[in-house]
Design an enzyme around this catalytic site. Structure first.
Site, PDB file in Angstrom:
ATOM      1  CD  GLU A 206      -5.496   2.946  -0.417  1.00  0.00           C
ATOM      2  OE1 GLU A 206      -4.713   2.135  -1.047  1.00  0.00           O
ATOM      3  OE2 GLU A 206      -5.713   2.896   0.806  1.00  0.00           O
TER       4      GLU A 206
ATOM      5  CG  ASP B 292      -2.025   0.939   0.922  1.00  0.00           C
ATOM      6  OD1 ASP B 292      -2.470   1.168  -0.337  1.00  0.00           O
ATOM      7  OD2 ASP B 292      -2.903   1.251   1.884  1.00  0.00           O
TER       8      ASP B 292
ATOM      9  CE  LYS C 247      -4.132   2.247   7.306  1.00  0.00           C
ATOM     10  NZ  LYS C 247      -4.891   3.009   6.652  1.00  0.00           N
TER      11      LYS C 247
ATOM     12  CG  ASP D 100      -6.155   0.172   3.177  1.00  0.00           C
ATOM     13  OD1 ASP D 100      -6.175  -1.047   3.970  1.00  0.00           O
ATOM     14  OD2 ASP D 100      -5.169   0.875   3.511  1.00  0.00           O
TER      15      ASP D 100
ATOM     16  CD  GLU E 268      -6.561   4.559   4.462  1.00  0.00           C
ATOM     17  OE1 GLU E 268      -5.974   3.908   3.696  1.00  0.00           O
ATOM     18  OE2 GLU E 268      -6.203   5.453   5.328  1.00  0.00           O
TER      19      GLU E 268
ATOM     20  CG  HIS F  22      -4.703  10.288   2.780  1.00  0.00           C
ATOM     21  ND1 HIS F  22      -5.963  10.298   3.481  1.00  0.00           N
ATOM     22  CD2 HIS F  22      -3.878   9.388   2.945  1.00  0.00           C
ATOM     23  CE1 HIS F  22      -5.776   9.409   4.297  1.00  0.00           C
ATOM     24  NE2 HIS F  22      -4.563   8.875   3.986  1.00  0.00           N
TER      25      HIS F  22
HETATM   26 CA    CA Z   1      -4.328   2.809   2.440  1.00  0.00          CA
END
Ligand code: CA
Length: 421
Positions: A197, A123, A249, A229, A195, A130
């Site tokens: 992404e 990642d 995570k 995520d 998140e 961000h």
């Molecule tokens: Ca992330």
């Protein structure tokens, strides 16, 4: 590099699958993304999305096996040849129509699977907005660390907990510590977040010890999907120093099922540039081609529907919208070149998360942590509910698409997941 458009991108091209010709459709004949679905015999089959249908590649005589990783590892020239065959066969007036029509499966009836076996997952952290917003939450006096504008920051994640759109995401347990508490507690996460992404898939790998130079980097990329995520901010705040995210995570991430190929993205390339005053990339992260068209313009949107909204028949609301060209500080080619510069070997099916793609504006943030300013500015919803973080029953959906004058719009579909307690 797949720089140029060809006959498969022709805006005049139409398909004998009528639903692919509807304006605004995610999967017109100019897209042709790859995914895997469960066949009647229970096995995983490779398919290409076309309108509201899936073309089963094996049934159409286009694939000898159901191994998506092997397909992804094909040299780019072979991939382009396969794309041309599929495009010609699905085009209106094609002689293949009679033979291929029985190989179609309705998307609404198909159970989608992860697109491939994901080997390793990395990642990144490619949005400077961000990085600055989150840095401000965790380190108010020092939001952006000095390495950010030189190094494509990333960490190695975990592939085992990555699931496909439609997932139920269980609220994780973890250690968290309030700033004024003497000791941490083990408890359910109270600051669950998403998140926004993109997930970039590696096609061809490289040998260990053989870095991939910028000029070849895109030859090793297969395509892109949406990627959520899921993040436990309270666990993250306590655990992240000194080695970075861990259990905050790796409990779940959610991918959209269709991988839009680098070939399909060709009409939507954009220049890569640095804001004035920022350092230029070091030579191993730089090339004339990357500067000219190493970035991609993909519009991204986040939608939320709470359990109460669902019960009251209220449609999901848009929480934010941005474009990758406004959010990403590094291009996909730069991520590949950086990841391998030390000799690290990539393999077909590896996944690169872009990192949360927040644009510069307040309505362009790719996480609730940013949109609700860490709980100081809860987001109002049409039911009168407010959200600082996700609650049980919330369904979070990512959408993405590419649009440009002179090209047919293509979509990435969606990555959706519902939080459960
Ligand atoms: Ca992330």
């Amino acid at each position: 590099m797949t720089l140029h458009t060809d006959a498969t991108h022709d805006p005049a091209l139409r398909s004998w699958v009528d639903s692919a010709n509807v304006a605004g459709c995610d999967f017109p004949i100019q897209n042709l993304p790859f995914g895997r679905f469960r066949a009647a015999d229970g096995g995983a089959r490779i398919g290409v999305a076309i309108g509201d249908q899936i073309l089963d590649l094996r049934a159409a005589g286009l694939a000898g096996s159901d191994d998506m990783n092997a397909l992804m590892a094909m040299p780019p020239a072979q991939r382009r040849a396969l794309r041309e065959r599929i495009s010609q066969g699905l085009a209106a007036g094609s002689a293949q129509q009679a033979a291929w029509a029985p190989a179609l499966v309705a998307r609404a009836q198909a159970e989608m699977l992860l697109p491939c076996r994901i080997g390793d997952y990395t990642d990144f952290y490619t949005s400077v907005h961000h990085a600055t917003n989150v840095g401000r939450q965790f380190r108010p006096d020092n939001p952006l660390l000095p390495n950010y504008k030189w190094v494509p920051i990333g960490y190695h994640g975990r592939a085992s907990s990555i699931g496909v759109s439609g997932a139920r995401v269980k609220r994780p347990m973890g250690q968290r510590k309030a700033p004024d508490a003497a000791a941490p507690v083990l408890a359910p996460c109270e600051r669950l977040d998403y998140e926004l992404e993109l997930g970039w898939f590696i096609g061809q790998g490289n040998a260990q010890g053989a870095p991939i130079a910028m000029g070849e980097a895109e030859q090793h990329l297969f395509g892109v999907a949406l990627f959520n995520d899921w993040s436990a901010r309270d666990i993250q705040g306590w655990e992240y120093q000194p080695l970075g995210p861990f259990l905050s995570k790796n409990f779940a991430s959610t991918l959209s099922p269709w991988v839009v190929t680098m070939e399909a993205l060709a009409p939507f390339r954009a220049p890569f540039a640095r804001p004035e005053g920022d350092p230029q990339p070091l030579p191993y992260l730089d090339s004339a081609e990357n500067r000219a068209h190493g970035a991609f313009s993909i519009t991204l949107e986040v939608l939320l529907q709470t359990a109460r909204m669902r019960a009251e028949g209220i449609a999901p609301v848009v929480l934010s919208r941005t474009d990758t060209t406004r959010a990403a500080y590094w291009t996909p080619a730069q991520l590949v070149a950086h990841h391998t510069v030390n000799g690290c070997n990539l393999q077909s099916g590896d996944l690169f998360g872009s990192g949360t793609l927040s644009g510069p504006g307040e309505t362009e943030a790719g996480s609730l942590l940013e949109l609700a300013a860490a709980g100081q500015r809860p987001v109002p919803l049409p039911t009168g509910e407010r959200r600082s973080f996700l609650e049980d029953g919330d369904t979070l959906t990512l959408r993405g698409w590419c649009e440009r004058a002179g090209a047919v719009r293509i979509g990435l579909g969606e990555a959706s997941g519902t939080v459960v307690g």
